[in-house]
Design a protein around this motif. Structure first.
Motif, PDB file in Angstrom:
ATOM      1  N   LEU A 109      24.857 -66.530  10.411  1.00  0.00           N
ATOM      2  CA  LEU A 109      26.158 -65.855  10.399  1.00  0.00           C
ATOM      3  C   LEU A 109      25.983 -64.342  10.424  1.00  0.00           C
ATOM      4  O   LEU A 109      26.717 -63.630  11.120  1.00  0.00           O
ATOM      5  CB  LEU A 109      26.984 -66.292   9.182  1.00  0.00           C
ATOM      6  CG  LEU A 109      27.409 -67.765   9.193  1.00  0.00           C
ATOM      7  CD1 LEU A 109      28.201 -68.118   7.935  1.00  0.00           C
ATOM      8  CD2 LEU A 109      28.231 -68.097  10.435  1.00  0.00           C
ATOM      9  N   GLY A 110      25.011 -63.843   9.666  1.00  0.00           N
ATOM     10  CA  GLY A 110      24.751 -62.404   9.665  1.00  0.00           C
ATOM     11  C   GLY A 110      24.293 -61.921  11.034  1.00  0.00           C
ATOM     12  O   GLY A 110      24.636 -60.816  11.469  1.00  0.00           O
ATOM     13  N   SER A 111      23.521 -62.761  11.722  1.00  0.00           N
ATOM     14  CA  SER A 111      23.071 -62.377  13.056  1.00  0.00           C
ATOM     15  C   SER A 111      24.254 -62.204  14.006  1.00  0.00           C
ATOM     16  O   SER A 111      24.219 -61.363  14.902  1.00  0.00           O
ATOM     17  CB  SER A 111      22.117 -63.427  13.618  1.00  0.00           C
ATOM     18  OG  SER A 111      20.970 -63.497  12.814  1.00  0.00           O
ATOM     19  N   LEU A 112      25.294 -63.004  13.798  1.00  0.00           N
ATOM     20  CA  LEU A 112      26.487 -62.859  14.638  1.00  0.00           C
ATOM     21  C   LEU A 112      27.076 -61.460  14.502  1.00  0.00           C
ATOM     22  O   LEU A 112      27.594 -60.901  15.460  1.00  0.00           O
ATOM     23  CB  LEU A 112      27.545 -63.909  14.258  1.00  0.00           C
ATOM     24  CG  LEU A 112      27.242 -65.356  14.640  1.00  0.00           C
ATOM     25  CD1 LEU A 112      28.332 -66.286  14.108  1.00  0.00           C
ATOM     26  CD2 LEU A 112      27.133 -65.498  16.156  1.00  0.00           C
ATOM     27  N   VAL A 113      26.995 -60.897  13.297  1.00  0.00           N
ATOM     28  CA  VAL A 113      27.520 -59.546  13.091  1.00  0.00           C
ATOM     29  C   VAL A 113      26.715 -58.530  13.909  1.00  0.00           C
ATOM     30  O   VAL A 113      27.291 -57.683  14.602  1.00  0.00           O
ATOM     31  CB  VAL A 113      27.510 -59.181  11.594  1.00  0.00           C
ATOM     32  CG1 VAL A 113      27.990 -57.742  11.398  1.00  0.00           C
ATOM     33  CG2 VAL A 113      28.362 -60.146  10.798  1.00  0.00           C
ATOM     34  N   TYR A 114      25.389 -58.645  13.845  1.00  0.00           N
ATOM     35  CA  TYR A 114      24.566 -57.730  14.650  1.00  0.00           C
ATOM     36  C   TYR A 114      24.864 -57.886  16.137  1.00  0.00           C
ATOM     37  O   TYR A 114      24.939 -56.903  16.881  1.00  0.00           O
ATOM     38  CB  TYR A 114      23.074 -57.956  14.386  1.00  0.00           C
ATOM     39  CG  TYR A 114      22.571 -57.176  13.190  1.00  0.00           C
ATOM     40  CD1 TYR A 114      22.274 -55.824  13.305  1.00  0.00           C
ATOM     41  CD2 TYR A 114      22.424 -57.786  11.958  1.00  0.00           C
ATOM     42  CE1 TYR A 114      21.831 -55.100  12.213  1.00  0.00           C
ATOM     43  CE2 TYR A 114      21.986 -57.072  10.860  1.00  0.00           C
ATOM     44  CZ  TYR A 114      21.690 -55.729  10.994  1.00  0.00           C
ATOM     45  OH  TYR A 114      21.263 -55.005   9.909  1.00  0.00           O
ATOM     46  N   LEU A 115      25.026 -59.142  16.569  1.00  0.00           N
ATOM     47  CA  LEU A 115      25.318 -59.389  17.982  1.00  0.00           C
ATOM     48  C   LEU A 115      26.626 -58.718  18.389  1.00  0.00           C
ATOM     49  O   LEU A 115      26.692 -58.004  19.390  1.00  0.00           O
ATOM     50  CB  LEU A 115      25.398 -60.897  18.246  1.00  0.00           C
ATOM     51  CG  LEU A 115      24.061 -61.625  18.375  1.00  0.00           C
ATOM     52  CD1 LEU A 115      24.248 -63.119  18.211  1.00  0.00           C
ATOM     53  CD2 LEU A 115      23.420 -61.319  19.727  1.00  0.00           C
ATOM     54  N   ALA A 116      27.663 -58.939  17.592  1.00  0.00           N
ATOM     55  CA  ALA A 116      28.970 -58.370  17.939  1.00  0.00           C
ATOM     56  C   ALA A 116      28.927 -56.851  17.877  1.00  0.00           C
ATOM     57  O   ALA A 116      29.478 -56.160  18.740  1.00  0.00           O
ATOM     58  CB  ALA A 116      30.041 -58.917  16.990  1.00  0.00           C
TER      59      ALA A 116
END
Ligand code: PHE
Ligand code: NA
Length: 452
Positions: free
Chosen positions: A394-401
């Motif tokens: 889920l945290g990786s999604l933040v970096y991606l966005a």
């Protein structure tokens, strides 16, 4: 001149590798691989390491280098005015703490095994007795607490004294020693009588096993392991981006770290599985797998006591280099939040982490009625599951966005940062892929992991 540059670049790679390489490679990778059926799982894991892990690592490095800050301040510095991306730091910190709530305990086990090896406690014991020693240990929460505390205090002291520079030197040598040792042990293990079965379990994929275990569950576990091993998603590896100078493109550095990390994990498997089958240990044994398998190998070697002690010493340093990196984040977060001194932040957080680690230790046997993940699971399993399979993706999604959309830092800024310097380029052409496909895969696997 050239030599010196090379030296410092190698230094950077080894130090980031110090954050990435840890218990995830030598402890978690073999036991998860054992649980999910061996070679086929390894292939799936390697696939996701490449298609998801690598681009996300480049993004974390880019955020770290552009902001020259840890996760405590990096989003504040890069986000567009008026946006709330910096709230991510609370999420990232929760992840860092939760990780430490079980990681330090396993680090303590490594230290404990170092002592047992030095004392020669395993000498002349058969496989069953060795399993018994681990079982006894789990019934001794006080002993485990003491060793966990030693690990925490050691690592926080390094952070609070600001002696990282000195430790980095030691860590560098330890990494080399670890790599060399792993190769020696792999050769010894693979040539044990009865090793062939283990080698084929580990190296010959049997996709029927994946089907039997539930394909989505296997993928869920593989992605969790890929994120865990690369330290992605909670801003842990991001800080190392700020150590890369502007003369290197980030993709090449990320590839080096990923390759090193993968080598260590793969060789660890090459040690564990032949020995499992040679000594009749069940590869499905879970978190205790390496602790009941490795001592057997050392027993079968001449000078095993020395080899074993060296191995657990290296493991302790590998774990410590990861813990220190995470503690650095925790300390800089506390300083940023409260404005307190470095020493005070280190002291208070050390106390907090020791307390927070207690459920893992006490819940290993005493609270075994807590069975969130199926029969026999422990608090350790629960915490590990929350981190690896939930917070990291889920945290990786933040970096991606943040790195790909115009609501965040944005694609252009990201690409410019990633491709500043010489070395391998982050290809422009993958924009569509990292903006849409990667987040969708991560999200889809996450949801399917729950609904099956
Ligand atoms: N990558 C580390 C290991 O393999 C674990 C880790 C995960 C560290 C997430 C930081 C953040 O041991
Ligand atoms: Na790792």
């Amino acid at each position: 001149m050239k030599r010196e540059k090379f030296g410092s670049r190698l230094g950077f790679i080894l130090i980031s590798a110090g954050c990435a390489i840890g218990l995830g490679n030598v402890w978690r990778f073999p036991y998860i691989t054992g649980q999910y059926g061996g070679a086929a799982f390894v292939l799936i894991y390697l696939f996701f390491l490449l298609v998801l892990g690598l681009p996300i690592m480049v993004m974390e490095f880019a955020v770290g280098r552009a902001s020259q800050a840890s996760v405590a301040l990096s989003f504040d510095k890069l986000e567009p005015k008026g946006t709330k991306w910096h709230w991510y730091k609370y999420f990232g910190m929760a992840g860092n703490y939760l990780l430490m709530m079980f990681y330090t305990t396993i680090g303590g086990w490594m230290l404990l095994y170092l002592c047992k090896m030095l004392k020669g406690e395993f000498h002349g014991k058969n496989a069953e007795q060795i399993q018994g020693i681990f079982g006894d240990l789990m019934g001794k929460p006080v002993l485990m607490t003491v060793f966990m505390m030693i690990v925490v205090i050691f690592c926080f002291s390094v952070c609070s004294l600001g002696v990282q520079k000195g430790l980095e030197k030691i860590t560098k040598y330890m990494m080399f020693l670890l790599l060399a040792l792993l190769v020696v042990l792999a050769i010894r293990s693979a040539t044990l009588p009865g090793a062939e079965k283990g080698l084929s379990f580990y190296l010959v994929p049997d996709f029927q096993k994946v089907k039997d275990a539930g394909a989505m569950q296997v993928v869920f576990a593989a992605v969790g392991q890929a994120f865990f091993t690369l330290s992605l998603g909670i801003g842990a590896i991001a800080i190392f981006g700020s150590y890369i100078d502007k003369s290197r493109r980030l993709m090449g550095e990320a590839i080096c770290v990923t390759v090193l990390d993968t080598c260590v994990a793969l060789v660890a498997g090459l040690i564990i599985f032949p020995a499992c089958f040679a000594f009749g240990v069940n590869p499905d044994s879970g978190p205790n797998l390496i602790f009941i398998t490795l001592p057997n190998i050392f027993n079968a070697m001449s000078g095993g006591r020395i080899w074993g002690s060296l191995f657990f010493l290296c493991m302790f340093f590998a774990a410590a280099s990861t813990i220190i990196a995470v503690f650095e984040n925790i300390i800089s977060f506390a300083i940023d939040l409260t404005g307190c001194s470095r020493k005070k932040a280190a002291f208070c957080n050390a106390a907090a982490i020791i307390l927070l680690s207690m459920p893992c230790i006490l819940g290993y046997n005493v609270w075994s009625f807590i069975q969130p993940l199926g029969a026999g699971s422990t608090v350790l399993d629960l915490e590990d599951f929350l981190v690896s399979n939930n917070l990291l993706p889920l945290g990786s999604l933040v970096y991606l966005a943040f790195c790909t959309t115009r609501y965040g830092w944005g694609w252009d800024n990201f690409l410019k940062e990633a491709n500043t310097g010489a070395g391998i380029k982050f290809p422009k052409a993958v924009r569509y892929y990292v903006t849409y496909i990667v987040p969708l895969i991560v999200l889809w696997i996450f949801i399917r992991g729950y609904i099956g």
